[in-house]
Design an enzyme around this catalytic site. Structure first.
Site, short mmCIF file in Angstrom:
data_model
loop_
_atom_site.label_atom_id
_atom_site.label_comp_id
_atom_site.label_asym_id
_atom_site.label_seq_id
_atom_site.Cartn_x
_atom_site.Cartn_y
_atom_site.Cartn_z
CB SER A 42 -0.97 -0.03 1.18
OG SER A 42 -1.99 0.93 1.03
CG ASP A 55 -4.19 -1.62 0.28
OD1 ASP A 55 -3.25 -2.35 0.64
OD2 ASP A 55 -4.27 -0.42 0.59
#
Length: 306
Positions: free
Chosen positions: A26, A162
């Site tokens: 991320s 993500d």
């Protein structure tokens, strides 16, 4: 933390130059990509400071918190933020560079909607033939497409979310990659693991009494926290706890943890926390990792192939 280390021990030089392999999920994936092409942590930090308010715009004119409530209601059915506001500054930094342009080995997790678990890897092993062709911007957007905050990221026929969904802390991904690709002995590996702030996870009264969907609505945060704990524990067992340095902010005393999209609190509170962590651990990190730069890895495929 990384910017503080650069300032104190490296004369402002890119700290990524001192590591053989960088794994990041991320926002950590964005940082890893930047470090891999020689961008300093300070440069990446400035990117966050400059563009944070546009990426995560606050609820302005928030009379009686009504606008925050309305945003929360909208988030039940729609993602909260515009992914284009994240993609634009990433394009400024990475331009048309491919993952194969990275000078540091990278492992960047994402969640592939078709094949599920996915790790973008630089071409540092003969089996890593595909990912080097991916645009760095696409890799950054794929690993940072946080559910409920941003839409899933579509890259050609593939869609991504993500990497924190399954690898919020990617330390084991990096460690396994290093051990498998280079047949290293476990005690040859040293790891610097950086967290994004710890939290105290406890069962709520509703979870204890009822246990329904409403009571467990925030289970994703708990799962990410527990995965991170488990990953560090496994890595420490494999290489020896003394071979792994873990830096993480403690739970904020008397406050709730900083929300992922709370730019105001993050920019106000995290710098002082980072300085304190480096006050306590900087010399050990310097002696373990920052004594000499690592050579750029020899790429097997792509624009840097030898």
């Amino acid at each position: 933390m990384l910017s503080e280390l650069e300032s104190r021990y490296l004369g402002g030089r890119c700290i990524g130059d001192y590591f053989d392999l960088i794994a990041g999920t991320s926002t950590g994936g964005i940082i890893a990509l930047g470090l891999s092409i020689g961008k300093t942590a300070k440069t990446i930090l400035d990117l966050y400071v400059e563009h944070g308010p546009a990426i995560f715009p606050p609820a302005r004119f928030n009379l009686f918190k009504l606008r925050s409530v309305w945003r929360a209601v909208q988030a039940v059915q729609h993602h909260r933020y515009d992914a284009a506001r994240l993609e634009a500054p990433l394009k400024q930094v990475f331009g048309t560079l491919k993952l194969g342009n990275a000078e540091r080995r990278l492992c960047i997790p994402s969640f592939d909607g078709y094949t599920e678990v996915n790790v973008f890897k630089t071409p540092h092993h003969k089996d890593y033939k595909r990912d080097w062709k991916e645009d760095m911007v696409a890799v950054a957007m794929a690993t940072a497409a946080a559910p409920t905050f941003f839409p899933v990221y579509q890259n050609g026929q593939r869609v991504f979310a993500d990497g924190g969904v399954w690898a919020n802390n990617p330390v084991m991904i990096g460690l396994v990659d290093a051990l498998v690709c280079y047949q290293l002995q476990r005690r040859q590996v040293h790891i610097l693991s950086l967290g994004t702030g710890d939290a105290e996870i406890q069962f709520t009264a509703g979870q204890l009494l009822h246990g329904g969907i409403f009571d467990w609505y925030d289970i994703m945060s708990s799962a990410m926290h527990l995965q991170s704990q488990n990953a560090d524990g496994q890595a420490g067992l494999l290489i020896g706890r003394d071979q792994l340095i873990r830096l993480n902010a403690p739970p904020p005393a008397g406050k709730k943890p900083i929300d992922l999209d709370d730019y105001a609190r993050a920019s106000a509170e995290l710098p002082d926390i980072a300085r304190k962590l480096i006050d306590d651990n900087g010399d050990v990190i310097r002696d373990r990792f920052l004594f000499t730069p690592a050579y750029p890895y020899p790429a097997i495929y792509g624009p840097r192939a030898t």
